[in-house]
Each structure stands twice: as structure tokens, then as C-alpha cells.
Design an enzyme around this catalytic site. Sequence first.
Site, short mmCIF file in Angstrom:
data_model
loop_
_atom_site.label_atom_id
_atom_site.label_comp_id
_atom_site.label_asym_id
_atom_site.label_seq_id
_atom_site.Cartn_x
_atom_site.Cartn_y
_atom_site.Cartn_z
N ASP A 1 0.59 -1.19 -0.08
CA ASP A 1 0.08 -0.44 -0.27
C ASP A 1 0.71 1.11 -0.17
O ASP A 1 0.86 2.00 -0.78
CB ASP A 1 -0.36 0.08 0.87
CG ASP A 1 -1.48 1.49 1.38
OD1 ASP A 1 -2.54 1.46 0.09
OD2 ASP A 1 -1.82 2.04 2.26
N GLU B 1 -2.19 -5.12 -3.84
CA GLU B 1 -0.94 -4.29 -2.63
C GLU B 1 0.23 -5.72 -2.46
O GLU B 1 0.99 -5.16 -2.23
CB GLU B 1 -2.50 -3.59 -1.94
CG GLU B 1 -3.03 -2.69 -1.92
CD GLU B 1 -3.34 -1.87 -0.95
OE1 GLU B 1 -3.62 -0.46 -1.20
OE2 GLU B 1 -3.79 -2.83 0.07
#
Length: 232
Positions: free
Chosen positions: A48, A120
Amino acid sequence: MQCIKCIEINLLQKKLGYFFHTVDLLLRALTHRSFSNKHNERLEFLGDSILNYSITNILYHRYNHMDEGDMSRIRSSLVCSRTLVELAKEFKLGNCLKLGQGELKNKGYNRESILADTVEAIIGGIFLDSNIKTIEMLIAFWYQFRLNKIDLEDKQKDPKTRLQEYLQHHHLPLPIYCINQVQGQAHDQIFIMNCQVSSLKYSVMGRGSSRRKAEQDAAENALKFLIEINND
């Protein structure tokens, strides 16, 4: 016992444009917490941050005319769950996820939150398997079409922003959002939000897998009503 065939892993890596030196990192990135305690959530956390940094860096160097507000808004649209789910479907990630029996029965391989989180996690895995330059080049490649479509006009703004600007332009009070209902179990909830706009007789509802998504949906619906009523 659930297993992932070598052919599926190879196909995934071809779609990613990257072959792992340490395949265990990819397997970890594909592992949901329902399958094993050696799951992908730490990789997701790492990925992320790397995704946000990479998109920010790309926007900064590619669009030198873009101000901070535009960069922030466009970055949000590029790293949001909706875009990550689109990438996951392009990669056909659902075929490769390692899920527990409960998630399999609930068709977890189609759940948007799982797909977005896995993208992610893969980003985090590639970073650990290579370096920041490699993952940034890959992200630029994955996002090439979307980056080429960037438009600084209103259509890139999220519905809540567009609704707020519309109301301000017409000298109307800002909308009020409130929860109407939450449906489903904790792991698969649907939020229903009301959007109250003073010039509309009734609250407008929106639905989504999170409060934020439901608010955006409600704002989109309210804006459509306002434009139709005012013939804008």
C-alpha cells in the site's frame, strides 16, 4: 488441501510482467488469512505504501504542470479499491488466491476487498524480491493506459467532490450523509447511506461495501437528480 498449479503461477507472472526469484513471496502474497496464519497482510501493508509512493512519484515527474490538489485527487482515483480490483481482474487473480474453505464457499475469489488487498500484497512481494526501481517501473506499466487517460477536468473528481462543487456553485448548503442501514455479516457488509440535500424533497440513498463507497454512490445519485431537476 487447496493447491495452486504451476501453470497458474506462470500465467499470473506473465500477466504481471515479472517472474519472482523467490516464488514463496508470491505464494505468501496470494494467501488470505482464512487459509493460513502465514498470510499476506504484512505484504499488503508494505505494498500500500509503495503503491502510493510510486504513483505520487510518477505523477510528479510526468505532469509538471499539475498542482498539489490535482495530484492528490488523481492519485486517490488511481490507488482506490475500484482501480485495484480492475487490475486484479486483468491479472485474473481470482484463479490463484489461497483461501480457506469458508471464503471459498462465500466466493471470496470474487470479493473486491480480497482482490484489492492481494494486488497490494503482490506489490509488496515484488519490492522485497527486487527493488523500488523495478516495482515502480512495473506499476507504471500496469497503469500506462490509465495514466494516458488522465484528465484534469471534473470527470476525474469523485462524486462527493462534484456534488459539493455543484451545490457551492448554486449557493446551496452542503450535503449531509448519515447511515441508513448496514446489511450482512461482519466479513461481507453492505452499507446503505442517505445523502440529504436541501433542494431535494427526499434523502437519496447509496450502497457500497464500505461507508465511503456508499457515500460516493449516494452523492452520485443525488447529483444526477439535481442535474435532471435543474436541466443543467
